[in-house]
Design an enzyme around this catalytic site. Structure first.
Site, PDB file in Angstrom:
ATOM      1  N   SER A 114      -3.224  -8.209  -0.843  1.00 37.56           N
ATOM      2  CA  SER A 114      -4.209  -8.236  -1.926  1.00 37.56           C
ATOM      3  C   SER A 114      -5.442  -7.359  -1.661  1.00 37.56           C
ATOM      4  O   SER A 114      -6.559  -7.725  -2.017  1.00 37.56           O
ATOM      5  CB  SER A 114      -4.617  -9.678  -2.255  1.00 37.56           C
ATOM      6  OG  SER A 114      -3.484 -10.406  -2.703  1.00 37.56           O
TER       7      SER A 114
ATOM      8  N   GLU B 219       0.068  -8.242   7.854  1.00 39.12           N
ATOM      9  CA  GLU B 219       0.126  -8.688   6.464  1.00 39.12           C
ATOM     10  C   GLU B 219       0.452 -10.176   6.424  1.00 39.12           C
ATOM     11  O   GLU B 219       1.620 -10.556   6.527  1.00 39.12           O
ATOM     12  CB  GLU B 219       1.223  -7.922   5.707  1.00 39.12           C
ATOM     13  CG  GLU B 219       1.006  -6.432   5.659  1.00 39.12           C
ATOM     14  CD  GLU B 219       1.697  -5.794   4.452  1.00 39.12           C
ATOM     15  OE1 GLU B 219       1.019  -5.061   3.738  1.00 39.12           O
ATOM     16  OE2 GLU B 219       2.884  -6.047   4.220  1.00 39.12           O
TER      17      GLU B 219
ATOM     18  N   GLY C  82      -0.230  -2.922  -1.686  1.00 32.32           N
ATOM     19  CA  GLY C  82       0.900  -3.047  -2.599  1.00 32.32           C
ATOM     20  C   GLY C  82       0.458  -2.784  -4.029  1.00 32.32           C
ATOM     21  O   GLY C  82       0.286  -1.634  -4.450  1.00 32.32           O
ATOM     22  N   GLY C  83       0.222  -3.860  -4.787  1.00 30.96           N
ATOM     23  CA  GLY C  83      -0.086  -3.780  -6.216  1.00 30.96           C
ATOM     24  C   GLY C  83      -1.138  -2.749  -6.582  1.00 30.96           C
ATOM     25  O   GLY C  83      -0.939  -1.953  -7.524  1.00 30.96           O
TER      26      GLY C  83
ATOM     27  N   GLY D 285       0.486 -10.153  -2.716  1.00 30.68           N
ATOM     28  CA  GLY D 285       0.767 -10.284  -4.141  1.00 30.68           C
ATOM     29  C   GLY D 285       0.216 -11.566  -4.752  1.00 30.68           C
ATOM     30  O   GLY D 285       0.578 -11.942  -5.856  1.00 30.68           O
TER      31      GLY D 285
ATOM     32  N   ASN E  10       2.260   0.960  -0.503  1.00 32.11           N
ATOM     33  CA  ASN E  10       3.673   0.564  -0.506  1.00 32.11           C
ATOM     34  C   ASN E  10       4.061   0.275  -1.952  1.00 32.11           C
ATOM     35  O   ASN E  10       3.623  -0.710  -2.517  1.00 32.11           O
ATOM     36  CB  ASN E  10       3.832  -0.683   0.380  1.00 32.11           C
ATOM     37  CG  ASN E  10       5.237  -1.255   0.322  1.00 32.11           C
ATOM     38  OD1 ASN E  10       6.149  -0.638  -0.240  1.00 32.11           O
ATOM     39  ND2 ASN E  10       5.407  -2.435   0.890  1.00 32.11           N
ATOM     40  N   TRP E  11       4.884   1.158  -2.499  1.00 34.89           N
ATOM     41  CA  TRP E  11       5.244   1.024  -3.922  1.00 34.89           C
ATOM     42  C   TRP E  11       6.401   0.054  -4.139  1.00 34.89           C
ATOM     43  O   TRP E  11       6.823  -0.149  -5.279  1.00 34.89           O
ATOM     44  CB  TRP E  11       5.544   2.397  -4.526  1.00 34.89           C
ATOM     45  CG  TRP E  11       4.320   3.261  -4.697  1.00 34.89           C
ATOM     46  CD1 TRP E  11       3.022   2.896  -4.431  1.00 34.89           C
ATOM     47  CD2 TRP E  11       4.261   4.606  -5.178  1.00 34.89           C
ATOM     48  NE1 TRP E  11       2.174   3.930  -4.714  1.00 34.89           N
ATOM     49  CE2 TRP E  11       2.905   4.996  -5.172  1.00 34.89           C
ATOM     50  CE3 TRP E  11       5.225   5.530  -5.603  1.00 34.89           C
ATOM     51  CZ2 TRP E  11       2.486   6.266  -5.582  1.00 34.89           C
ATOM     52  CZ3 TRP E  11       4.814   6.798  -6.017  1.00 34.89           C
ATOM     53  CH2 TRP E  11       3.457   7.151  -6.010  1.00 34.89           C
ATOM     54  N   LYS E  12       6.933  -0.495  -3.048  1.00 36.00           N
ATOM     55  CA  LYS E  12       8.007  -1.498  -3.159  1.00 36.00           C
ATOM     56  C   LYS E  12       9.080  -1.012  -4.138  1.00 36.00           C
ATOM     57  O   LYS E  12       9.324   0.183  -4.228  1.00 36.00           O
ATOM     58  CB  LYS E  12       7.412  -2.858  -3.547  1.00 36.00           C
ATOM     59  CG  LYS E  12       6.283  -3.265  -2.591  1.00 36.00           C
ATOM     60  CD  LYS E  12       5.831  -4.684  -2.739  1.00 36.00           C
ATOM     61  CE  LYS E  12       4.724  -4.962  -1.721  1.00 36.00           C
ATOM     62  NZ  LYS E  12       4.286  -6.351  -1.711  1.00 36.00           N
TER      63      LYS E  12
ATOM     64  N   HIS F 106       8.726  -5.116   6.948  1.00 39.26           N
ATOM     65  CA  HIS F 106       7.879  -5.742   5.923  1.00 39.26           C
ATOM     66  C   HIS F 106       8.355  -7.177   5.701  1.00 39.26           C
ATOM     67  O   HIS F 106       9.554  -7.459   5.772  1.00 39.26           O
ATOM     68  CB  HIS F 106       7.948  -4.939   4.623  1.00 39.26           C
ATOM     69  CG  HIS F 106       6.930  -5.362   3.624  1.00 39.26           C
ATOM     70  ND1 HIS F 106       7.109  -6.480   2.821  1.00 39.26           N
ATOM     71  CD2 HIS F 106       5.705  -4.875   3.328  1.00 39.26           C
ATOM     72  CE1 HIS F 106       6.031  -6.630   2.071  1.00 39.26           C
ATOM     73  NE2 HIS F 106       5.164  -5.677   2.361  1.00 39.26           N
TER      74      HIS F 106
ATOM     75  N   GLU G 190       8.849  -8.831   3.139  1.00 39.35           N
ATOM     76  CA  GLU G 190       9.879  -8.984   2.096  1.00 39.35           C
ATOM     77  C   GLU G 190      11.251  -8.651   2.648  1.00 39.35           C
ATOM     78  O   GLU G 190      12.253  -9.251   2.236  1.00 39.35           O
ATOM     79  CB  GLU G 190       9.528  -8.107   0.879  1.00 39.35           C
ATOM     80  CG  GLU G 190       8.360  -8.707   0.097  1.00 39.35           C
ATOM     81  CD  GLU G 190       7.481  -7.698  -0.614  1.00 39.35           C
ATOM     82  OE1 GLU G 190       7.892  -6.533  -0.790  1.00 39.35           O
ATOM     83  OE2 GLU G 190       6.347  -8.073  -0.985  1.00 39.35           O
TER      84      GLU G 190
END
Ligand code: 13P
Length: 252
Positions: free
Chosen positions: A215, A169, A236-237, A175, A10-12, A97, A99
């Site tokens: 993470s 998640e 993610g990251g 993150g 997921n590149w957000k 998600h 967010e």
């Protein structure tokens, strides 16, 4: 039938178009021999078509990060429908998600509507659930995840459920560098499967893929994937760099 793992990135809201294409093209050869899992990346809307075109014929599928609840052409300024996502070459869409729940008022009800919209357009929906730190510390994690799951998948048929992937998640692990331990994740994944069995069927519960997100890194993917109810990861990251995401894809 064994559940085929899914490793999704997921590149957000990261990467301009050029960077998204560059990362996607760098990833392609690094994962070309990964036949053990499905590989998905989710760039921003504005990069979807170009990235999907450039990955055509590869083993990497492209996902959007959200879609509208509306299925028809309509006056919804700023919205993008599941049909439009399908139209530019995506196979998947991430829904609900944390967010989106936190910053954009996403509710279990809108998650349910968006999931139905996605399935209606022939997309696979990656439906996200997960508790906050407060909810975990107050002992409500299971209750929260249960209601997100039951309400989010309400009214879905057996064949709908075949095109759903669940992503667990825990919000406190996103993150933060603070991954759930494989045991913590396994415990919740087992619980999720049990809820799906009750709300849908044993067969659905047995077949549905449940991804862990929060993470995930090349260093911890192996231990997570060793757990019996963890069928992949939503990253993610560590998905933003081709090399680290490829290491996660090639976890074994
Ligand atoms: P991180 O891997 O950066 O913790 O993000 C997880 C996530 O939100 C994926 O959807």
């Amino acid at each position: 039938m064994a559940r085929r793992p899914v490793i999704a990135g997921n590149w957000k809201m990261y990467k301009l178009l050029g960077e998204a294409v560059e990362t996607a093209l760098a990833l392609k050869p690094l994962v070309a021999n990964a036949n053990h899992c499905e590989i998905v990346i989710a760039p921003v809307y504005t990069a979807l078509k170009t990235v999907a075109d450039r990955l055509e014929g590869s083993n990497i599928k492209v996902a959007a990060q959200n879609c509208s609840t509306e299925t028809k052409f309509s006056a919804r300024t700023g919205e993008i429908s599941a049909d439009m996502i399908k139209d530019v070459g995506c196979a998947h869409v991430i829904i609900g998600h944390s967010e989106r729940r936190q910053f954009f008022g996403e509710t279990d009800e809108s998650v349910n509507q968006k999931t139905k919209a996605a399935l209606h357009s022939g997309l696979t929906a990656i439906v996200c659930v997960g508790e906050t730190l407060d909810e975990r510390e107050s002992g409500n994690a299971e209750q929260i995840v249960k209601s997100q799951l039951v309400n989010g998948t309400d009214g879905l048929t057996v064949s709908d459920m075949e095109r759903i992937i669940i992503a667990y998640e825990p919000v406190w692990a996103i993150g933060t560098g603070k991954t759930a331990t494989p045991e913590q994740a396994q415990e919740m994944h087992g619980f999720i499967r049990q809820i799906i069995a009750e709300a849908h069927s044993e067969e659905t519960a047995k077949n549905i893929r449940i991804l862990y997100g929060g993470s995930v890194k090349p260093e911890n993917i192996n231990d997570l994937m060793n757990e019996s109810d963890i069928d992949g990861a939503l990253v993610g990251g560590a998905s933003l760099e081709a090399e680290s995401f490829a290491k996660i894809v090639n976890y074994r």
